[in-house]
Design a protein around this motif. Structure first.
Motif, mmCIF file in Angstrom:
data_model
loop_
_atom_site.group_PDB
_atom_site.id
_atom_site.type_symbol
_atom_site.label_atom_id
_atom_site.label_comp_id
_atom_site.label_asym_id
_atom_site.label_seq_id
_atom_site.Cartn_x
_atom_site.Cartn_y
_atom_site.Cartn_z
ATOM 1 N N GLU A 35 37.607 51.478 22.034
ATOM 2 C CA GLU A 35 39.082 52.471 23.022
ATOM 3 C C GLU A 35 38.366 53.782 23.527
ATOM 4 O O GLU A 35 38.758 54.507 22.761
ATOM 5 C CB GLU A 35 40.304 52.131 23.113
ATOM 6 C CG GLU A 35 40.797 52.454 24.137
ATOM 7 C CD GLU A 35 41.499 52.396 25.032
ATOM 8 O OE1 GLU A 35 40.858 51.153 25.964
ATOM 9 O OE2 GLU A 35 40.746 53.116 26.327
ATOM 10 N N GLU A 37 40.223 55.934 24.913
ATOM 11 C CA GLU A 37 41.869 56.632 25.225
ATOM 12 C C GLU A 37 42.066 56.946 23.182
ATOM 13 O O GLU A 37 41.676 56.565 22.776
ATOM 14 C CB GLU A 37 42.572 56.330 25.871
ATOM 15 C CG GLU A 37 42.633 55.685 27.349
ATOM 16 C CD GLU A 37 42.023 56.742 27.902
ATOM 17 O OE1 GLU A 37 42.407 58.198 27.429
ATOM 18 O OE2 GLU A 37 41.620 57.356 29.507
ATOM 19 N N GLY A 43 45.578 52.134 30.308
ATOM 20 C CA GLY A 43 45.186 51.726 31.580
ATOM 21 C C GLY A 43 45.723 50.804 32.529
ATOM 22 O O GLY A 43 46.535 52.154 32.533
ATOM 23 N N SER A 44 45.202 49.917 32.925
ATOM 24 C CA SER A 44 46.708 48.996 34.034
ATOM 25 C C SER A 44 47.235 48.912 33.104
ATOM 26 O O SER A 44 48.975 47.958 33.688
ATOM 27 C CB SER A 44 45.309 47.788 34.732
ATOM 28 O OG SER A 44 44.384 48.515 35.762
ATOM 29 N N GLY A 51 55.064 40.989 35.725
ATOM 30 C CA GLY A 51 56.218 39.860 36.405
ATOM 31 C C GLY A 51 54.333 38.803 35.286
ATOM 32 O O GLY A 51 53.004 38.823 35.543
ATOM 33 N N CYS A 175 34.142 55.736 23.508
ATOM 34 C CA CYS A 175 33.885 55.647 24.749
ATOM 35 C C CYS A 175 32.522 55.202 24.340
ATOM 36 O O CYS A 175 31.387 55.792 23.451
ATOM 37 C CB CYS A 175 33.822 56.821 25.208
ATOM 38 S SG CYS A 175 33.501 56.840 27.225
ATOM 39 N N ALA A 222 36.874 46.429 29.647
ATOM 40 C CA ALA A 222 37.286 47.997 30.600
ATOM 41 C C ALA A 222 37.891 47.770 31.637
ATOM 42 O O ALA A 222 37.977 48.376 31.989
ATOM 43 C CB ALA A 222 36.098 48.062 30.707
ATOM 44 N N MET A 232 26.245 48.862 32.308
ATOM 45 C CA MET A 232 25.139 49.200 30.966
ATOM 46 C C MET A 232 24.045 47.946 30.611
ATOM 47 O O MET A 232 23.783 49.277 30.317
ATOM 48 C CB MET A 232 26.178 50.305 30.192
ATOM 49 C CG MET A 232 26.855 51.503 30.568
ATOM 50 S SD MET A 232 28.737 51.460 29.658
ATOM 51 C CE MET A 232 29.566 52.420 30.154
ATOM 52 N N GLU A 330 42.212 45.828 39.438
ATOM 53 C CA GLU A 330 40.745 44.959 39.683
ATOM 54 C C GLU A 330 40.486 44.095 40.313
ATOM 55 O O GLU A 330 40.792 42.840 39.670
ATOM 56 C CB GLU A 330 40.555 45.573 38.234
ATOM 57 C CG GLU A 330 40.904 44.693 36.755
ATOM 58 C CD GLU A 330 42.287 44.031 36.685
ATOM 59 O OE1 GLU A 330 43.297 43.919 37.528
ATOM 60 O OE2 GLU A 330 43.623 44.175 35.494
ATOM 61 N N GLY A 356 45.490 41.685 40.131
ATOM 62 C CA GLY A 356 46.585 41.703 39.879
ATOM 63 C C GLY A 356 47.194 40.946 38.648
ATOM 64 O O GLY A 356 48.782 40.790 38.702
ATOM 65 N N GLY A 358 46.694 40.512 35.048
ATOM 66 C CA GLY A 358 46.120 40.305 34.157
ATOM 67 C C GLY A 358 47.134 40.129 32.550
ATOM 68 O O GLY A 358 46.418 40.096 31.746
ATOM 69 N N VAL A 359 48.085 40.426 33.118
ATOM 70 C CA VAL A 359 49.043 40.200 31.691
ATOM 71 C C VAL A 359 49.020 38.798 31.566
ATOM 72 O O VAL A 359 49.316 38.946 30.731
ATOM 73 C CB VAL A 359 50.495 41.736 32.922
ATOM 74 C CG1 VAL A 359 51.760 41.086 31.425
ATOM 75 C CG2 VAL A 359 49.694 42.648 32.271
HETATM 76 C C1 LIG Z 1 51.182 49.127 39.513
HETATM 77 C C2 LIG Z 1 50.446 47.220 38.618
HETATM 78 C C3 LIG Z 1 51.011 46.147 39.373
HETATM 79 C C4 LIG Z 1 50.845 45.610 38.417
HETATM 80 N N1 LIG Z 1 51.670 44.192 38.152
HETATM 81 C C5 LIG Z 1 51.081 43.065 37.198
HETATM 82 C C6 LIG Z 1 51.994 42.198 37.507
HETATM 83 O O1 LIG Z 1 53.601 41.837 37.154
HETATM 84 N N2 LIG Z 1 51.309 40.840 35.829
HETATM 85 C C7 LIG Z 1 49.963 40.613 35.894
HETATM 86 O O2 LIG Z 1 49.582 39.947 34.984
HETATM 87 N N3 LIG Z 1 49.478 42.206 36.444
HETATM 88 C C8 LIG Z 1 49.727 42.994 36.933
HETATM 89 N N4 LIG Z 1 49.547 43.958 36.912
HETATM 90 C C9 LIG Z 1 47.540 43.645 36.523
HETATM 91 C C10 LIG Z 1 47.172 44.271 34.948
HETATM 92 O O3 LIG Z 1 48.670 45.272 34.399
HETATM 93 C C11 LIG Z 1 46.191 43.747 34.882
HETATM 94 O O4 LIG Z 1 45.409 42.500 35.347
HETATM 95 C C12 LIG Z 1 45.903 44.233 33.965
HETATM 96 O O5 LIG Z 1 46.715 45.047 32.486
HETATM 97 C C13 LIG Z 1 44.363 44.090 32.655
HETATM 98 O O6 LIG Z 1 44.343 44.523 31.960
HETATM 99 P P1 LIG Z 1 42.807 45.085 30.738
HETATM 100 O O7 LIG Z 1 42.879 44.897 29.675
HETATM 101 O O8 LIG Z 1 41.846 44.040 31.351
HETATM 102 O O9 LIG Z 1 42.786 46.509 31.396
HETATM 103 P P2 LIG Z 1 43.291 48.412 31.083
HETATM 104 O O10 LIG Z 1 44.661 47.423 30.324
HETATM 105 O O11 LIG Z 1 43.023 48.236 32.503
HETATM 106 O O12 LIG Z 1 42.533 47.775 30.165
HETATM 107 C C14 LIG Z 1 40.441 48.521 29.795
HETATM 108 C C15 LIG Z 1 40.713 49.434 28.787
HETATM 109 O O13 LIG Z 1 39.196 49.603 28.247
HETATM 110 C C16 LIG Z 1 39.471 51.248 28.628
HETATM 111 N N5 LIG Z 1 37.887 51.363 28.725
HETATM 112 C C17 LIG Z 1 37.745 51.024 30.117
HETATM 113 N N6 LIG Z 1 35.949 51.743 29.719
HETATM 114 C C18 LIG Z 1 35.106 52.175 28.639
HETATM 115 C C19 LIG Z 1 34.068 52.740 27.624
HETATM 116 N N7 LIG Z 1 33.213 52.305 28.646
HETATM 117 N N8 LIG Z 1 34.394 52.481 26.953
HETATM 118 C C20 LIG Z 1 35.803 51.844 25.917
HETATM 119 N N9 LIG Z 1 36.747 51.902 26.499
HETATM 120 C C21 LIG Z 1 36.245 51.644 28.374
HETATM 121 C C22 LIG Z 1 39.823 51.445 29.530
HETATM 122 O O14 LIG Z 1 40.061 53.354 28.876
HETATM 123 C C23 LIG Z 1 41.505 51.111 29.333
HETATM 124 O O15 LIG Z 1 42.108 50.963 28.280
HETATM 125 C C24 LIG Z 1 50.029 44.881 37.866
HETATM 126 C C25 LIG Z 1 48.706 46.601 38.050
HETATM 127 C C26 LIG Z 1 49.115 47.582 38.074
HETATM 128 C C27 LIG Z 1 48.053 48.521 38.108
#
Ligand SMILES: Cc1cc2nc3c(=O)[nH]c(=O)nc-3n(C[C@H](O)[C@H](O)[C@H](O)COP(=O)(O)OP(=O)(O)OC[C@H]3O[C@@H](n4cnc5c(N)ncnc54)[C@H](O)[C@@H]3O)c2cc1C
Length: 403
Positions: A35, A37, A43-44, A51, A175, A222, A232, A330, A356, A358-359
């Motif tokens: 990670e 950060e 991130g998202s 929801g 990173c 990511a 990459m 994404e 939208g 992913g959670v």
């Molecule tokens: C405003 C908003 C509302 C939403 N509401 C909902 C909802 O109600 N219900 C729902 O199911 N989903 C919702 N979503 C979508 C959901 O938040 C995302 O689909 C989900 O969080 C994606 O999770 P993730 O782990 O894939 O991504 P992220 O949480 O973005 O995690 C990806 C991680 O990868 C890391 N990363 C990226 N590149 C690199 C690299 N090169 N090296 C190391 N680390 C890296 C980033 O720092 C980040 O921490 C919402 C999103 C937003 C923005």
């Protein structure tokens, strides 16, 4: 000495954390999560509305939600950490015949797949749930009582803490800057039967700001940055970031203490209770792709117009622009996630593009990804339909129930 891992996961958001948990549960614990950060959830995941719903239109989304919501309902006992799952329901409100036909078709599909508790509601039922809603143009709707909300940050932490107790390692502040590939010599060490074995290239490790890590398997988790990470390794992934803004009101007691997520199908405006206030959401059709995470204050007037039109008392709600926020969806071209091996690079797995969701789909996507890495297939769903190859083959899975 070079650091090694059986599996490297790039990204420690809710999806990467779920993959780590499911791998560890299946006995694969030599896993390293990277990670960039200093904390998880930047991130998202940390921006989400939290929801969860089974009210989708495509079979694969319904199946993934069914598994995930059942998982959330037992999360605290099974994972040992609170998910804060609140089964307050989702209420879709239809304002024309097309909406009704759409909800009816979805409901039939949901029932056929075992989601049997989606109920038809009349305008009178809607008023009982949220008396302040204007229903003069509402013809009816659907309500699913097991839809609701979770705490995304807590779910992510639960998955990761549990995985770490089993031996999974998490490196923060790290990173990934490159993925090393080589002409393929043999099969990878975790699973010899995976479908990417026709690929000419194979992963040999990842370059990071903390040095090189040797591995045969990399999971791209990511989030909105997934296309860059795929690049990459020389792989293509059609995932692009799209800003999404949320507006919380100040404490507001003119709506019930508990009510479902309400979706006004005429505008896409939806809202739910968040603590003492109300959380307002609306998908601005004028938003354009890009890494925009600043909150645009002009959005407040737009969303309050939709809010006051459906719930007139919301015109009296106070809003502090500094408490509103923006994050990134994404997006994929068909609004479905991509899960599975890269066809071009052996050992590279995608779990991206949740558009939208992913959670809510994190339990299913972690389980499916772990299954594919360790067994080459998943019993949960036919994962081939989520493969990245669908875009080239024209086998898109259009989901229209995107909020
Ligand atoms: C405003 C908003 C509302 C939403 N509401 C909902 C909802 O109600 N219900 C729902 O199911 N989903 C919702 N979503 C979508 C959901 O938040 C995302 O689909 C989900 O969080 C994606 O999770 P993730 O782990 O894939 O991504 P992220 O949480 O973005 O995690 C990806 C991680 O990868 C890391 N990363 C990226 N590149 C690199 C690299 N090169 N090296 C190391 N680390 C890296 C980033 O720092 C980040 O921490 C919402 C999103 C937003 C923005």
């Amino acid at each position: 000495m070079t650091e090694t891992a059986d599996v490297v996961i790039i990204g420690s958001g809710i999806v990467g954390s779920s993959v780590a948990y499911h791998l560890a549960q299946a006995g694969c614990t030599n896993v390293l999560v990277l990670e960039r950060e200093a904390h998880q959830g930047k991130g998202s995941t940390g921006k989400s509305m939290g929801g969860v719903r089974a009210q989708f239109s495509t079979p694969v989304n319904i199946q993934m939600s069914k598994y995930s919501i059942e998982f959330f309902s037992q999360f605290d006992e099974v994972v040992g950490h609170p998910a804060d799952y609140r089964a307050h329901g989702y209420l879709f409100c239809a304002t024309n015949e097309k909406h009704l036909a759409y909800l009816e078709a979805n409901r039939e599909r949901q029932q056929a797949l075992g989601v049997t508790n989606v109920e038809w509601v009349s305008p009178e039922d809607v008023v009982k749930m949220v008396p302040q809603l204007r229903v003069d143009d509402i013809l009816g709707g659907t309500f699913c009582p097991t839809d609701g909300f979770v705490d995304p940050h807590s779910v992510m932490m639960g998955f990761m803490l549990n995985a770490r107790q089993s031996g999974v390692r998490l490196w923060l502040d790290t990173c990934v800057t490159g993925i090393r590939i080589e002409a393929k010599a043999g099969t990878n060490s975790v699973n010899a039967n995976q479908s990417s074995d026709n690929a000419a290239n194979a992963i040999s490790g990842v370059q990071t700001t903390r040095g090189f890590i040797s591995t045969r398997v990399v999971v791209n988790a990511a989030g909105a940055w997934a296309a860059e990470v795929a690049g990459m390794a020389g792989a293509e992934l059609p995932v692009e970031p799209l800003r999404r803004q949320l507006v919380p009101t100040e404490p507001f007691d003119q709506l019930p203490k508990r009510f479902p997520m309400v979706i006004d199908m005429s505008t896409g405006f939806h809202f739910r209770r968040e603590g003492k206030g109300i959380l307002l959401a609306w998908n601005d059709p004028n938003e354009t792709p890009g890494f925009k995470t600043d909150f645009d204050e002009s959005f407040i007037e737009k969303i309050l117009t939709h809010a006051a039109s459906r719930v007139p008392v919301l015109a009296e709600a106070g809003v502090n622009p500094r408490r509103a926020w923006a994050g990134l969806y994404e997006m994929t071209p068909d609004h479905h996630c991509v899960i599975g091996p890269s066809p071009n690079v052996s050992g590279l797995y995608f779990v991206n593009g949740f558009s939208g969701h992913g959670v809510m789909h994190s339990p299913a996507s972690g389980r499916i990804t772990a299954d594919l890495i360790l067994q080459g297939h998943s019993e949960l769903i036919d994962a081939k339909q989520l493969s990245v190859e669908r875009f080239k083959q024209g086998k898109l899975l259009e989901e229209t129930a995107v909020l």
